[in-house]
Design a protein around this motif. Sequence first.
Motif, PDB file in Angstrom:
ATOM      1  N   ALA A 180      34.422  45.151  36.095  1.00 55.55           N
ATOM      2  CA  ALA A 180      34.098  45.333  34.683  1.00 55.55           C
ATOM      3  C   ALA A 180      32.746  46.037  34.510  1.00 55.55           C
ATOM      4  N   GLU A 181      31.937  46.044  35.562  1.00 55.86           N
ATOM      5  CA  GLU A 181      30.628  46.698  35.508  1.00 55.86           C
ATOM      6  C   GLU A 181      30.675  48.047  36.224  1.00 55.86           C
ATOM      7  N   THR A 182      31.771  48.756  36.013  1.00 54.37           N
ATOM      8  CA  THR A 182      31.919  50.130  36.500  1.00 54.37           C
ATOM      9  C   THR A 182      32.457  50.963  35.348  1.00 54.37           C
ATOM     10  N   TRP A 183      32.202  52.262  35.393  1.00 51.79           N
ATOM     11  CA  TRP A 183      32.654  53.132  34.301  1.00 51.79           C
ATOM     12  C   TRP A 183      33.348  54.350  34.880  1.00 51.79           C
ATOM     13  N   SER A 184      34.587  54.599  34.424  1.00 48.98           N
ATOM     14  CA  SER A 184      35.359  55.736  34.907  1.00 48.98           C
ATOM     15  C   SER A 184      35.635  56.787  33.836  1.00 48.98           C
ATOM     16  N   CYS A 185      35.812  56.377  32.607  1.00 50.19           N
ATOM     17  CA  CYS A 185      36.320  57.249  31.542  1.00 50.19           C
ATOM     18  C   CYS A 185      35.471  58.499  31.336  1.00 50.19           C
ATOM     19  N   TYR A 186      36.145  59.641  31.231  1.00 49.02           N
ATOM     20  CA  TYR A 186      35.462  60.912  31.000  1.00 49.02           C
ATOM     21  C   TYR A 186      34.951  61.060  29.567  1.00 49.02           C
ATOM     22  N   LYS A 187      35.518  60.281  28.640  1.00 52.78           N
ATOM     23  CA  LYS A 187      35.215  60.519  27.229  1.00 52.78           C
ATOM     24  C   LYS A 187      33.999  59.757  26.734  1.00 52.78           C
ATOM     25  N   GLY A 188      33.612  58.685  27.408  1.00 51.29           N
ATOM     26  CA  GLY A 188      32.344  58.026  27.102  1.00 51.29           C
ATOM     27  C   GLY A 188      32.283  57.306  25.771  1.00 51.29           C
ATOM     28  N   GLY A 189      33.403  56.755  25.302  1.00 46.80           N
ATOM     29  CA  GLY A 189      33.399  55.997  24.062  1.00 46.80           C
ATOM     30  C   GLY A 189      32.891  54.583  24.264  1.00 46.80           C
ATOM     31  N   ALA A 190      33.124  53.733  23.259  1.00 42.97           N
ATOM     32  CA  ALA A 190      32.690  52.342  23.360  1.00 42.97           C
ATOM     33  C   ALA A 190      33.452  51.624  24.466  1.00 42.97           C
ATOM     34  N   HIS A 191      34.726  51.999  24.634  1.00 42.48           N
ATOM     35  CA  HIS A 191      35.562  51.430  25.692  1.00 42.48           C
ATOM     36  C   HIS A 191      36.240  52.579  26.433  1.00 42.48           C
ATOM     37  N   HIS A 192      36.822  52.296  27.595  1.00 42.08           N
ATOM     38  CA  HIS A 192      37.616  53.301  28.300  1.00 42.08           C
ATOM     39  C   HIS A 192      38.758  53.752  27.388  1.00 42.08           C
ATOM     40  N   CYS A 193      39.002  55.058  27.364  1.00 43.90           N
ATOM     41  CA  CYS A 193      40.021  55.572  26.433  1.00 43.90           C
ATOM     42  C   CYS A 193      41.438  55.178  26.851  1.00 43.90           C
ATOM     43  N   GLY A 194      41.673  55.099  28.161  1.00 43.93           N
ATOM     44  CA  GLY A 194      43.009  54.766  28.650  1.00 43.93           C
ATOM     45  C   GLY A 194      43.933  55.959  28.753  1.00 43.93           C
ATOM     46  N   ARG A 195      43.465  57.142  28.358  1.00 42.39           N
ATOM     47  CA  ARG A 195      44.346  58.313  28.305  1.00 42.39           C
ATOM     48  C   ARG A 195      43.916  59.461  29.216  1.00 42.39           C
ATOM     49  N   CYS A 196      42.637  59.590  29.521  1.00 41.71           N
ATOM     50  CA  CYS A 196      42.191  60.701  30.370  1.00 41.71           C
ATOM     51  C   CYS A 196      42.625  60.451  31.816  1.00 41.71           C
ATOM     52  N   GLY A 197      42.530  61.478  32.640  1.00 40.30           N
ATOM     53  CA  GLY A 197      43.028  61.379  34.004  1.00 40.30           C
ATOM     54  C   GLY A 197      42.433  60.231  34.787  1.00 40.30           C
ATOM     55  N   THR A 198      41.129  60.037  34.651  1.00 38.40           N
ATOM     56  CA  THR A 198      40.494  58.988  35.449  1.00 38.40           C
ATOM     57  C   THR A 198      40.835  57.591  34.935  1.00 38.40           C
ATOM     58  N   CYS A 199      41.084  57.456  33.629  1.00 43.48           N
ATOM     59  CA  CYS A 199      41.538  56.164  33.097  1.00 43.48           C
ATOM     60  C   CYS A 199      42.959  55.844  33.568  1.00 43.48           C
ATOM     61  N   VAL A 200      43.827  56.840  33.540  1.00 43.42           N
ATOM     62  CA  VAL A 200      45.207  56.643  33.989  1.00 43.42           C
ATOM     63  C   VAL A 200      45.217  56.258  35.464  1.00 43.42           C
ATOM     64  N   GLU A 201      44.428  56.960  36.267  1.00 46.34           N
ATOM     65  CA  GLU A 201      44.371  56.678  37.700  1.00 46.34           C
ATOM     66  C   GLU A 201      43.799  55.285  37.953  1.00 46.34           C
ATOM     67  N   ARG A 202      42.788  54.909  37.204  1.00 49.66           N
ATOM     68  CA  ARG A 202      42.169  53.590  37.343  1.00 49.66           C
ATOM     69  C   ARG A 202      43.174  52.479  37.040  1.00 49.66           C
ATOM     70  N   ARG A 203      43.859  52.615  35.907  1.00 47.45           N
ATOM     71  CA  ARG A 203      44.829  51.586  35.498  1.00 47.45           C
ATOM     72  C   ARG A 203      45.966  51.488  36.512  1.00 47.45           C
ATOM     73  N   GLU A 204      46.432  52.626  37.002  1.00 48.38           N
ATOM     74  CA  GLU A 204      47.503  52.654  38.005  1.00 48.38           C
ATOM     75  C   GLU A 204      47.050  51.981  39.301  1.00 48.38           C
ATOM     76  N   ALA A 205      45.812  52.215  39.698  1.00 50.64           N
ATOM     77  CA  ALA A 205      45.306  51.662  40.954  1.00 50.64           C
ATOM     78  C   ALA A 205      45.300  50.138  40.942  1.00 50.64           C
ATOM     79  N   PHE A 206      44.871  49.551  39.844  1.00 48.12           N
ATOM     80  CA  PHE A 206      44.892  48.093  39.742  1.00 48.12           C
ATOM     81  C   PHE A 206      46.322  47.566  39.817  1.00 48.12           C
ATOM     82  N   ASP A 207      47.227  48.269  39.156  1.00 49.22           N
ATOM     83  CA  ASP A 207      48.632  47.842  39.166  1.00 49.22           C
ATOM     84  C   ASP A 207      49.202  47.889  40.582  1.00 49.22           C
ATOM     85  N   LEU A 208      48.969  48.982  41.294  1.00 50.76           N
ATOM     86  CA  LEU A 208      49.488  49.134  42.649  1.00 50.76           C
ATOM     87  C   LEU A 208      48.846  48.140  43.620  1.00 50.76           C
TER      88      LEU A 208
END
Length: 233
Positions: A180-208
């Motif tokens: 939770a104390e890491t940041w991946s999102c390219y868009k830099g909003g209040a929270h991870h956007c969940g849609r950019c490439g690095t957010c998609v890859e991050r979410r997929e990695a936890f699932d796998l």
Amino acid sequence: MKTIVVCSGGLDSVSLAHMVSAQRKLTGLVSFDYGQRHRKELDYAALCATRLGVPHDIIDMRGIGAALTGSALTDDIAVPDGHYAEDTMRVTVVPNRNAIMLSVAYGIAAARGDQAVATAVHGGDHFIYPDCRPDFTQAFEFMQYMALDGYADVSLYTPFVHRTKADIVTEGQRHNTPFAETWSCYKGGAHHCGRCGTCVERREAFDLAGVTDPTQYEDPDFWAEAIKRSILA
């Protein structure tokens, strides 16, 4: 082995820092401000350094970054949504970024008597980023061997270069990385956007990896759609 870690503040490099701290002698973190869209990731790198009790250097490369035009990470170009496998993600390439950063990190390591520079490039980066591929890291290490010949002996530590981001999550969990104390999102909003490439890859990695993802996403379900689209493309 005295090792300095190139740390962006993202999941990969923070997990690597925790792994190096457990397995080697972590001497410090080095981060780079190259004029990226936001500085949030650098704040997370600073948190990591404080947590691990090591020095943290932030190298100002904004002048260099301004000359590396054409990337959505440095220019006023919209960050695309989707999986890294999609051609649209090529706009996130910052030309020669890793080569430049690693050269600086090697200089710091040599000056301080470190024996290795660690970077978290991984197998999932190979498709889109040329300076994350094994051929590059091997050639770069040899080039640095020649550049420092007779002055310092510094190796390049790339434990994830043939592994997946899911493997990084697994290693990160093993070494108590606070994801939770890491940041991946390219868009830099209040929270991870969940849609950019690095957010998609991050979410997929936890699932796998079968590890609970503590990240708060603006769009927590988009990743599955993006992956399906990339497979069908």
